[in-house]
Write a protein that holds these residues in place. Sequence first.
Motif, PDB file in Angstrom:
ATOM      1  N   ASP A 569       6.790  38.442  25.789  1.00 40.76           N
ATOM      2  CA  ASP A 569       5.338  38.389  25.913  1.00 40.76           C
ATOM      3  C   ASP A 569       4.786  39.713  26.421  1.00 40.76           C
ATOM      4  O   ASP A 569       5.520  40.684  26.611  1.00 40.76           O
ATOM      5  CB  ASP A 569       4.901  37.220  26.799  1.00 40.76           C
ATOM      6  N   PHE A 570       3.469  39.745  26.650  1.00 34.57           N
ATOM      7  CA  PHE A 570       2.848  41.018  27.009  1.00 34.57           C
ATOM      8  C   PHE A 570       3.266  41.503  28.387  1.00 34.57           C
ATOM      9  O   PHE A 570       3.075  42.665  28.732  1.00 34.57           O
ATOM     10  CB  PHE A 570       1.313  40.924  26.908  1.00 34.57           C
ATOM     11  N   TYR A 571       3.853  40.602  29.175  1.00 37.42           N
ATOM     12  CA  TYR A 571       4.333  41.016  30.506  1.00 37.42           C
ATOM     13  C   TYR A 571       5.840  41.241  30.519  1.00 37.42           C
ATOM     14  O   TYR A 571       6.473  41.231  31.570  1.00 37.42           O
ATOM     15  CB  TYR A 571       3.907  40.024  31.587  1.00 37.42           C
ATOM     16  N   LYS A 572       6.414  41.455  29.332  1.00 33.39           N
ATOM     17  CA  LYS A 572       7.822  41.831  29.237  1.00 33.39           C
ATOM     18  C   LYS A 572       8.080  43.068  30.102  1.00 33.39           C
ATOM     19  O   LYS A 572       7.329  44.040  30.062  1.00 33.39           O
ATOM     20  CB  LYS A 572       8.180  42.132  27.787  1.00 33.39           C
ATOM     21  N   GLY A 573       9.134  43.006  30.896  1.00 34.73           N
ATOM     22  CA  GLY A 573       9.482  44.116  31.765  1.00 34.73           C
ATOM     23  C   GLY A 573       8.903  44.005  33.167  1.00 34.73           C
ATOM     24  O   GLY A 573       9.301  44.777  34.051  1.00 34.73           O
ATOM     25  N   MET A 574       7.954  43.087  33.376  1.00 33.05           N
ATOM     26  CA  MET A 574       7.422  42.877  34.725  1.00 33.05           C
ATOM     27  C   MET A 574       8.428  42.064  35.542  1.00 33.05           C
ATOM     28  O   MET A 574       9.232  41.307  34.992  1.00 33.05           O
ATOM     29  CB  MET A 574       6.070  42.161  34.682  1.00 33.05           C
ATOM     30  N   PRO A 575       8.415  42.177  36.875  1.00 32.98           N
ATOM     31  CA  PRO A 575       9.408  41.479  37.703  1.00 32.98           C
ATOM     32  C   PRO A 575       9.338  39.962  37.558  1.00 32.98           C
ATOM     33  O   PRO A 575       8.246  39.376  37.566  1.00 32.98           O
ATOM     34  CB  PRO A 575       9.038  41.910  39.120  1.00 32.98           C
ATOM     35  N   ALA A 576      10.498  39.340  37.434  1.00 34.32           N
ATOM     36  CA  ALA A 576      10.592  37.885  37.389  1.00 34.32           C
ATOM     37  C   ALA A 576      11.283  37.326  38.623  1.00 34.32           C
ATOM     38  O   ALA A 576      11.015  36.204  39.038  1.00 34.32           O
ATOM     39  CB  ALA A 576      11.354  37.432  36.135  1.00 34.32           C
ATOM     40  N   VAL A 577      12.181  38.087  39.214  1.00 37.59           N
ATOM     41  CA  VAL A 577      12.859  37.725  40.461  1.00 37.59           C
ATOM     42  C   VAL A 577      12.898  38.972  41.329  1.00 37.59           C
ATOM     43  O   VAL A 577      13.284  40.051  40.854  1.00 37.59           O
ATOM     44  CB  VAL A 577      14.287  37.199  40.224  1.00 37.59           C
ATOM     45  N   THR A 578      12.484  38.815  42.599  1.00 37.48           N
ATOM     46  CA  THR A 578      12.441  39.971  43.489  1.00 37.48           C
ATOM     47  C   THR A 578      13.112  39.647  44.814  1.00 37.48           C
ATOM     48  O   THR A 578      13.279  38.481  45.182  1.00 37.48           O
ATOM     49  CB  THR A 578      10.990  40.406  43.772  1.00 37.48           C
ATOM     50  N   VAL A 579      13.479  40.708  45.533  1.00 46.06           N
ATOM     51  CA  VAL A 579      14.003  40.573  46.886  1.00 46.06           C
ATOM     52  C   VAL A 579      13.377  41.657  47.744  1.00 46.06           C
ATOM     53  O   VAL A 579      13.198  42.793  47.299  1.00 46.06           O
ATOM     54  CB  VAL A 579      15.545  40.656  46.913  1.00 46.06           C
ATOM     55  N   ASN A 580      13.029  41.289  48.960  1.00 44.49           N
ATOM     56  CA  ASN A 580      12.426  42.236  49.899  1.00 44.49           C
ATOM     57  C   ASN A 580      13.215  42.222  51.201  1.00 44.49           C
ATOM     58  O   ASN A 580      13.430  41.167  51.804  1.00 44.49           O
ATOM     59  CB  ASN A 580      10.972  41.841  50.181  1.00 44.49           C
ATOM     60  N   LYS A 581      13.688  43.386  51.603  1.00 44.95           N
ATOM     61  CA  LYS A 581      14.345  43.512  52.899  1.00 44.95           C
ATOM     62  C   LYS A 581      13.273  43.357  53.979  1.00 44.95           C
ATOM     63  O   LYS A 581      12.244  44.058  53.962  1.00 44.95           O
ATOM     64  CB  LYS A 581      15.017  44.875  53.032  1.00 44.95           C
ATOM     65  N   PHE A 582      13.526  42.448  54.922  1.00 43.42           N
ATOM     66  CA  PHE A 582      12.522  42.196  55.955  1.00 43.42           C
ATOM     67  C   PHE A 582      13.250  42.036  57.286  1.00 43.42           C
ATOM     68  O   PHE A 582      13.935  41.041  57.526  1.00 43.42           O
ATOM     69  CB  PHE A 582      11.727  40.928  55.633  1.00 43.42           C
TER      70      PHE A 582
END
Length: 680
Positions: A569-582
Amino acid sequence: MISSKLPKLWYGGDYNPEQWEADVWAEDVRMFKLAGIDIATLNVFSWALNQPAEDVYDFAWLDETIDRLYSNGVYTCLATGTGAHPAWMAKKYPDVLRVDHEGRQRKFGGRHNSCPNSPAYRKFSEKMADKLGERYKDHPGVLIWHVSNEYGGYCYCERCEQAFRTWLRNRYGTLDRINKAWNTRFWGHTFYDWDEIVVPNALSEERGGRTSFQGISLDYRRFQSDSLLECYKLEHRMLKKHTPHLPVTTNLMGTYPELDYFKWAKEMDIVSWDNYPSLDTPFSYTAMVHDLMRGLKSGQPFMLMEQTPSQQNWQAYNTLKRPGVMRLWSYQAVAHGADTVMFFQLRRSIGACEKYHGAVIEHAGHEHTRVFRECAALGSELQQLGDAVPDSRIQAKAAIVFDWENRWAVEMSSGPTVALDYVKEVHKYYDALFQNHIQVDMVGTDEDLSAYDLVIAPVLYMVKPGWAKKIEEFTSGGGTFVTTFFSGIVNENDLVVTGGYPGELRNLLGIWAEEIDALFPDQRNSIVMKHPPGGLKHIDGMKDVYDCGLLCDLIHLEGAEAVAEYGQDFYKGMPAVTVNKFGRGEAWYAATSPEPSFLQAWLARLCENKGITPLVRNAPGDLEASLRTKDGKELLFLLNHGSEEVQAGLLKEGYTDLLTGVRHGDTVTVPAKGVMILIN
């Protein structure tokens, strides 16, 4: 242990001798002894029998029944009988009759038919509890109180409308605060007088399962849950006045949508619930609900108050429990924290809507039935187990958050998709851990998170005051936090937190979501893993591509790292799973609803990274594992839900099966529908 008088797993269920003639009672006792029954729930729906008129009480039958059972080794779980008011009460005091969602006042009939804000209902139910408490406070056969039965159902009468306004005054104080909380300038709803506020039903805000004002409907659900809880508390107080030494409960119904059970559990001495899965209910779902019932009181053992020994009568297809399944499902409850195994019902009724609901004693009336033989065999095993299991505890390092108010808000949302089911999404994450044989606690938002290494909060749409800070403290201290799409959207009043989703969770997650795409049921997208994932080696080994659907958040990174991205879709390449060091921990975000294999692989790696180990090795998903501990001893439950025997590797040697006495090495074979209780 619920009572030192019966220091074992209680075995019994609902018993209605008042529906039978006296010549049946002696036969009941004979068969109870054959089956190993040691507890009977009495008086669940006997209000009309006990109080035939306003000023007339007659407990003679109940006296005789409790005495007869006790003299034959059967204790009593004594109900107050207030789940259905008598016909004379409805005739003389019509305020007890509920008004339904369409604005129609009911006539007498059915059950759960009492308005929770009826002065008459509250007066007479409280008085009944007072009478029962006084009468049986010293009876050695009474072990526990059972208030009413399966509370539920809302009322929309004028008394509830007035009580709702009072409840709102107590919650908000002023109309200005209500108008702000409900955003009443939308559609010209500004209120200038308390009497202008009406109940949200089909005549006002709610039609076709939807509501025009989520804030109003959300508060009405809170109010109705509180109103029914007040009815319970009235009876609870009366019983405790006479018998402070006896526990008081009422039977809950798992993921029943209308009541906030975490709030209810605070007023219950022990949680009890009624378990009625269908033949096709995933056994991981039933396990999840057992864990939820245990989690209502921070891991305290609970009561399995009702299940059927054979079949139900109210489902569309009332299949029989296949041979071995009743035993298997009974031990499943025990494996997850139950200290009782109880049925509805002990003898099958002959009339009305439950005459085809299964029972220990079937319509045949004798012990020569498959169902009775299975019940008697289980009763013998529970006698054999003695006090080895009761009051043992489960110590999980992974927790899943379940919140009724969040569920109400999600289900009343005016978008983005009708397919979003909060309970199903929670179960997806539970099932992924279940398939990995990882022990799980189900917790509410008030729970202390310090005991856990991994906390998962699927679809955390509503973020209550202080909850974001609590999660931040958990994560910064070294915990791993996981949440999903459609999270951090609104506050406790269902008002959107502006500035970009996920609102108060934005700093923790290191992302912001710009849009949310709702996919049609036949639409799918894909999750494409990024390799290597920036040094996050604990998700190495996963497949390259996974299926996803339902909702897709279009997110931007604000410090987080993209572990996977959309493939279409048009958001191909956008993040689907993320992780943030906190701090010392990690906060993960799944921006869409993945296929089960992704969740199983992903959560397995998160658990491994936190040192959370499976209870067994190399075991198939059909084999369920649960661990209870007591006095330094481990009780490992293995339950095979499959149709073939399976093998499982144990983490240590030296386990002995409490049911057979057989000692095992590091591998066991569990037969189809089989159960093992291994103690080290």
